[in-house]
Each structure stands twice: as C-alpha cells, then as structure tokens.
Design a protein around this motif. Structure first.
Motif, PDB file in Angstrom:
ATOM      1  N   SER A   3       2.296 -53.753 -28.021  1.00  0.00           N
ATOM      2  CA  SER A   3       0.872 -53.968 -28.295  1.00  0.00           C
ATOM      3  C   SER A   3       0.016 -52.941 -27.564  1.00  0.00           C
ATOM      4  O   SER A   3       0.436 -52.359 -26.559  1.00  0.00           O
ATOM      5  CB  SER A   3       0.455 -55.380 -27.868  1.00  0.00           C
ATOM      6  N   ASN A   4      -1.194 -52.751 -28.065  1.00  0.00           N
ATOM      7  CA  ASN A   4      -2.137 -51.851 -27.409  1.00  0.00           C
ATOM      8  C   ASN A   4      -2.542 -52.372 -26.030  1.00  0.00           C
ATOM      9  O   ASN A   4      -2.940 -51.601 -25.161  1.00  0.00           O
ATOM     10  CB  ASN A   4      -3.380 -51.676 -28.287  1.00  0.00           C
ATOM     11  N   LYS A   5      -2.427 -53.661 -25.850  1.00  0.00           N
ATOM     12  CA  LYS A   5      -2.710 -54.261 -24.548  1.00  0.00           C
ATOM     13  C   LYS A   5      -1.765 -53.724 -23.480  1.00  0.00           C
ATOM     14  O   LYS A   5      -2.185 -53.316 -22.398  1.00  0.00           O
ATOM     15  CB  LYS A   5      -2.592 -55.784 -24.655  1.00  0.00           C
ATOM     16  N   VAL A   6      -0.470 -53.715 -23.806  1.00  0.00           N
ATOM     17  CA  VAL A   6       0.533 -53.210 -22.864  1.00  0.00           C
ATOM     18  C   VAL A   6       0.353 -51.716 -22.657  1.00  0.00           C
ATOM     19  O   VAL A   6       0.481 -51.203 -21.541  1.00  0.00           O
ATOM     20  CB  VAL A   6       1.956 -53.523 -23.361  1.00  0.00           C
ATOM     21  N   SER A   7       0.030 -51.009 -23.732  1.00  0.00           N
ATOM     22  CA  SER A   7      -0.210 -49.574 -23.627  1.00  0.00           C
ATOM     23  C   SER A   7      -1.331 -49.276 -22.640  1.00  0.00           C
ATOM     24  O   SER A   7      -1.207 -48.400 -21.777  1.00  0.00           O
ATOM     25  CB  SER A   7      -0.562 -49.006 -25.004  1.00  0.00           C
ATOM     26  N   GLN A   8      -2.428 -50.026 -22.757  1.00  0.00           N
ATOM     27  CA  GLN A   8      -3.570 -49.800 -21.863  1.00  0.00           C
ATOM     28  C   GLN A   8      -3.223 -50.152 -20.426  1.00  0.00           C
ATOM     29  O   GLN A   8      -3.657 -49.481 -19.481  1.00  0.00           O
ATOM     30  CB  GLN A   8      -4.764 -50.637 -22.333  1.00  0.00           C
ATOM     31  N   GLU A   9      -2.408 -51.189 -20.251  1.00  0.00           N
ATOM     32  CA  GLU A   9      -2.007 -51.575 -18.898  1.00  0.00           C
ATOM     33  C   GLU A   9      -1.141 -50.501 -18.235  1.00  0.00           C
ATOM     34  O   GLU A   9      -1.282 -50.226 -17.047  1.00  0.00           O
ATOM     35  CB  GLU A   9      -1.260 -52.907 -18.949  1.00  0.00           C
ATOM     36  N   LEU A  10      -0.255 -49.904 -19.015  1.00  0.00           N
ATOM     37  CA  LEU A  10       0.571 -48.820 -18.474  1.00  0.00           C
ATOM     38  C   LEU A  10      -0.291 -47.638 -18.034  1.00  0.00           C
ATOM     39  O   LEU A  10      -0.021 -46.996 -17.016  1.00  0.00           O
ATOM     40  CB  LEU A  10       1.585 -48.365 -19.521  1.00  0.00           C
TER      41      LEU A  10
END
Length: 206
Positions: A3-10
């Motif tokens: 998800s883009n959520k995980v991408s942003q967190e990374l």
C-alpha cells in the motif's frame, strides 16, 4: 509493498527514496464477491483478534452506544476471530475462527463491517467486506489510501463511530464492485511483480 501507506512510512521513518519503492496492492481473495443468495440481517461485524492493536474495547463501546437508540436495539455485534468470552452482553456474539464459506456468508448478511485497529498496513477484512457488497466503517488509522474512496472513515471517538454505524446501517452506500475488482486484482498483482523481477533481473545482469 502492499500500500501507499507503507511506502510513505518507509520514506518517512527510514529515509528510503520513493524511486526505490514499488507499491503493488494485493487482490480480492477468491470467492469474495456480491451475491443475492443471502438476506441482510441486523448484524454488525468485527473481524480481528484480542491483540491490543485491534482495539476491540473501542468497538464494544461504540456498539453499546449505538444500542442506546431504540431503532438499533435489535442489532447484534458479531466478533470473528475472538474466542468465546464471558461477561459480554447478549447482543454480542463471538465466533472464534470460522471457515472461508461461513465468513463469506457473514459478510453478506452484515449491515456493516467495523474496523477499529490502531494500525493496519493493508487489512484483508476491509477488502473482503467491500467485495461482498457490505459497507465498512473504519477508523482513519486502519484505512490505507487505496481504500479511502470505498470506506466510511471516522476518528477514534466512540460517539463518532456510533453515529457513522447508524448512518451506514440506515443508508448503506453503494459499492462499485467492478472498480474495486479492477483495482485489487491478483492478475494485476502478479503482472506487476513479474515486471519488477524482470527489472531487477536486468539490472543485476548488467
């Protein structure tokens, strides 16, 4: 990542550059789709576990507040994934682990799925429920950006959650299954994954 959520967190937490991250959402699990075989019942559904991050107590509090309204006193809250508990109201039913077929049936019969998790990186129950045509009321922290257009989001406030459950149960939103199926497709997932492998394979070979 899923998800883009995980991408942003990374990017935010570990400083990983965006061009080094590829987001490939998972697909709808097999068999979860709209069906006219089942009749809707006065059921609200919660799928999870007793892990603190799922915030079951928040769901129970919101449901209790909802039942204070006369028109929702006949509703049941069904907890999937939660072992049988004592000291729960008669209006709350725990089912523990259920089979895939029974889970599909429960999704179709429910008025809404309630998601109260403090954090989710993807959350298959949300996708499964939507695929079955059952609306989802989710706290904001549990909803990935890709699912925002399909989900009724709410703050982690008991009164706000109770209000949105009432709204969704009384006026269920229409879910665009075709759009959902197109966006969350295992075929798209596998094709994107193969493209990624080829890209890295070519880079490694060079």
């Amino acid at each position: 990542v899923s998800s883009n959520k995980v991408s942003q967190e990374l990017q935010d937490w570990y400083g990983v550059h965006a061009n080094r991250i590829t987001t490939i959402p998972f697909g709808i699990p097999q068999g979860f789709m709209p069906s006219k075989r089942y009749k809707p019942k006065k059921i609200l559904l919660w799928v999870g576990s007793l892990h603190p991050i799922k915030q079951l107590a928040l769901a129970l509090s919101a449901f209790s507040m909802l039942q204070q309204k006369k028109e929702y006193r006949m509703y049941k809250l069904v907890l999937v994934g939660v072992p049988q508990q004592t000291r729960l109201p008669d209006s709350v039913m725990t089912l523990g682990h259920v089979s895939r077929d029974n889970l599909q049936k429960i999704y179709h019969e429910a008025s809404a799925l309630l998601v109260t998790s403090r954090y989710e990186s993807f959350h298959f129950p949300t996708l499964e429920s939507l695929a079955c045509g059952t609306p989802v009321v989710s706290v904001q922290s549990a909803c990935i950006p890709e699912l925002v257009p399909y989900v009724t989001r709410v703050t982690e406030d008991v009164e706000a959650i109770s209000y949105q459950l009432a709204q969704v149960a009384h006026h269920p939103p229409v879910i665009d299954y075709n759009s959902l199926k197109k966006q969350f497709s295992w075929k798209n997932y596998s094709n994107a994954l193969m493209r990624l492998y080829r890209t890295y394979g070519d880079t490694a070979a060079g």
